[in-house]
Design a protein around this motif. Structure first.
Motif, PDB file in Angstrom:
ATOM      1  N   HIS A 198      17.291  58.226  29.977  1.00 13.67           N
ATOM      2  CA  HIS A 198      17.421  59.202  31.037  1.00 13.67           C
ATOM      3  C   HIS A 198      16.423  58.941  32.137  1.00 13.67           C
ATOM      4  O   HIS A 198      16.749  59.008  33.316  1.00 13.67           O
ATOM      5  N   GLN A 199      15.194  58.662  31.708  1.00 15.03           N
ATOM      6  CA  GLN A 199      14.126  58.557  32.689  1.00 15.03           C
ATOM      7  C   GLN A 199      14.253  57.307  33.554  1.00 15.03           C
ATOM      8  O   GLN A 199      14.022  57.362  34.747  1.00 15.03           O
ATOM      9  N   ASP A 200      14.650  56.203  32.943  1.00 13.83           N
ATOM     10  CA  ASP A 200      14.761  54.972  33.721  1.00 13.83           C
ATOM     11  C   ASP A 200      15.908  54.127  33.162  1.00 13.83           C
ATOM     12  O   ASP A 200      15.722  53.264  32.317  1.00 13.83           O
ATOM     13  N   ARG A 201      17.101  54.439  33.661  1.00 12.05           N
ATOM     14  CA  ARG A 201      18.302  53.789  33.122  1.00 12.05           C
ATOM     15  C   ARG A 201      18.276  52.281  33.388  1.00 12.05           C
ATOM     16  O   ARG A 201      18.632  51.491  32.541  1.00 12.05           O
ATOM     17  N   ARG A 202      17.815  51.909  34.598  1.00  7.06           N
ATOM     18  CA  ARG A 202      17.805  50.477  34.948  1.00  7.06           C
ATOM     19  C   ARG A 202      16.889  49.693  34.012  1.00  7.06           C
ATOM     20  O   ARG A 202      17.291  48.682  33.424  1.00  7.06           O
ATOM     21  N   ALA A 203      15.665  50.188  33.833  1.00  9.08           N
ATOM     22  CA  ALA A 203      14.716  49.472  32.973  1.00  9.08           C
ATOM     23  C   ALA A 203      15.236  49.435  31.533  1.00  9.08           C
ATOM     24  O   ALA A 203      15.076  48.432  30.827  1.00  9.08           O
ATOM     25  N   SER A 204      15.887  50.509  31.089  1.00  8.56           N
ATOM     26  CA  SER A 204      16.393  50.549  29.712  1.00  8.56           C
ATOM     27  C   SER A 204      17.523  49.541  29.515  1.00  8.56           C
ATOM     28  O   SER A 204      17.574  48.840  28.508  1.00  8.56           O
ATOM     29  N   VAL A 205      18.426  49.474  30.499  1.00 13.99           N
ATOM     30  CA  VAL A 205      19.538  48.514  30.374  1.00 13.99           C
ATOM     31  C   VAL A 205      18.991  47.085  30.398  1.00 13.99           C
ATOM     32  O   VAL A 205      19.434  46.225  29.632  1.00 13.99           O
TER      33      VAL A 205
END
Ligand code: A3P
Length: 296
Positions: A198-205
């Motif tokens: 939720h907080q950082d979708r780009r970094a998580s992906v």
């Protein structure tokens, strides 16, 4: 899509739950988990999403599906999610997994003690998603009301007690997470939290694609991100479970894509429930560090 077969399967099942080794399972569970454990052969190139129900399993599955197609949405928009990423613990899913050819991708809610033994010596990659159990409780309370192959909650108060006792589908959250967290540190394991997604979708992906060894171009990454928003998944009938047969789910009572937020438990728990939950959490999770600083 073999809808009729799935419908037939659900019709033949009791509308309650089954107990195996002290754990409550939906009646779609394989009758013989022992054989699955002893005979299923995990392969080094398998990718598996494992989670406790309502942790954001479908979100991670969608992300991985799109990483695998390098952002091309045509697959997630044309094949239902339970065929793209079948369930290991249902006969319907297991049949599909056996038909998958290279680089199999499947999913499971099984507690660690029921998992196929070969997995633990393989290099199969596992992504385990964790979520604040208070939000899982709320999500499950709404969702299980509609599912026809498990016990349905009658009241939030009652379900709250069931959850703390572990008398819910796939057993105690505390045991599930505590069991799988033993795998922390293994290089074929990635623990990720719903909250960090939720907080950082780009970094998580990016973290997930790196773990899977798939390098995405900036355009491919943008396309993955565009197709895994709450709204995109809610609007995609192949991903939102709206095509599950009525024999499995009463779609008038709940949907998968309910709110998709962090912290909805605060709208449901009384002060007394919040305190009771914290007490049980501290007792059960003593000595088990959280999978992520935002994961509990
Ligand atoms: P809520 O019921 O709190 O809305 P699972 O896939 O393990 O069954 O988890 C379902 C939960 O994940 C639901 O939570 C659902 O809304 C949430 N979810 C699924 N896809 C999501 C997305 N793209 N963004 C945010 N939340 C998502």
């Amino acid at each position: 899509m073999d809808q009729t077969k799935l419908e037939r399967l659900a019709l033949g099942m009791a509308r309650d739950h089954v107990w195996m080794e002290g754990i409550s399972f939906p009646t779609t569970i394989l009758g013989d988990l022992k054989s699955l454990q002893d005979e299923f052969v995990a392969r080094d190139e398998d990718v598996i999403v494992i989670s406790y129900p309502k942790s954001g399993t479908n979100w991670i599955k969608e992300i991985i599906n799109l990483i695998r197609t390098r952002g091309d949405p045509s697959w997630v928009q044309s094949v239902v999610s339970w065929e793209r990423t079948p369930w290991l613990e249902s006969s319907f899913g297991l049949e599909l997994i056996k038909k998958q050819k290279d680089a199999r991708f499947y999913t499971s809610h099984l507690p660690v003690q029921f998992f196929p033994k070969t997995f633990f010596t393989s290099k199969a990659k596992c992504v385990y998603i964790v979520r604040n159990p208070r939000d899982i409780l709320v999500s499950g309370y709404h969702f299980w009301k509609a599912v026809k192959v498990t016990k349905n909650p009658d009241s939030f108060e009652g379900y709250f007690e069931w959850f703390l006792q572990g008398n819910v589908p796939f057993g105690s959250w505390f045991d599930h997470v505590g069991g799988w967290l033993q795998m922390r540190g293994k290089e074929n394991f990635l623990f990720i939290s719903y909250e960090e997604l939720h907080q950082d979708r780009r970094a998580s992906v990016e973290k997930i694609s790196q773990f899977l060894g798939t390098k995405l171009s900036p355009e491919q990454l943008d396309s993955v991100l565009k197709n895994v928003t709450f709204q995109a998944m809610k609007d995609n009938n192949m991903s939102n479970l709206s095509l599950l047969p009525d024999t499995l789910m009463d779609h008038s009572k709940a949907c998968l894509m309910r709110k998709g937020i962090v912290g909805d438990w605060e709208n449901h728990f009384t002060v007394a429930q919040s305190e009771a939950f914290d007490k049980v959490y501290q007792e059960k999770m003593a000595g088990i560090p959280p999978a992520s600083s935002r994961g509990s």
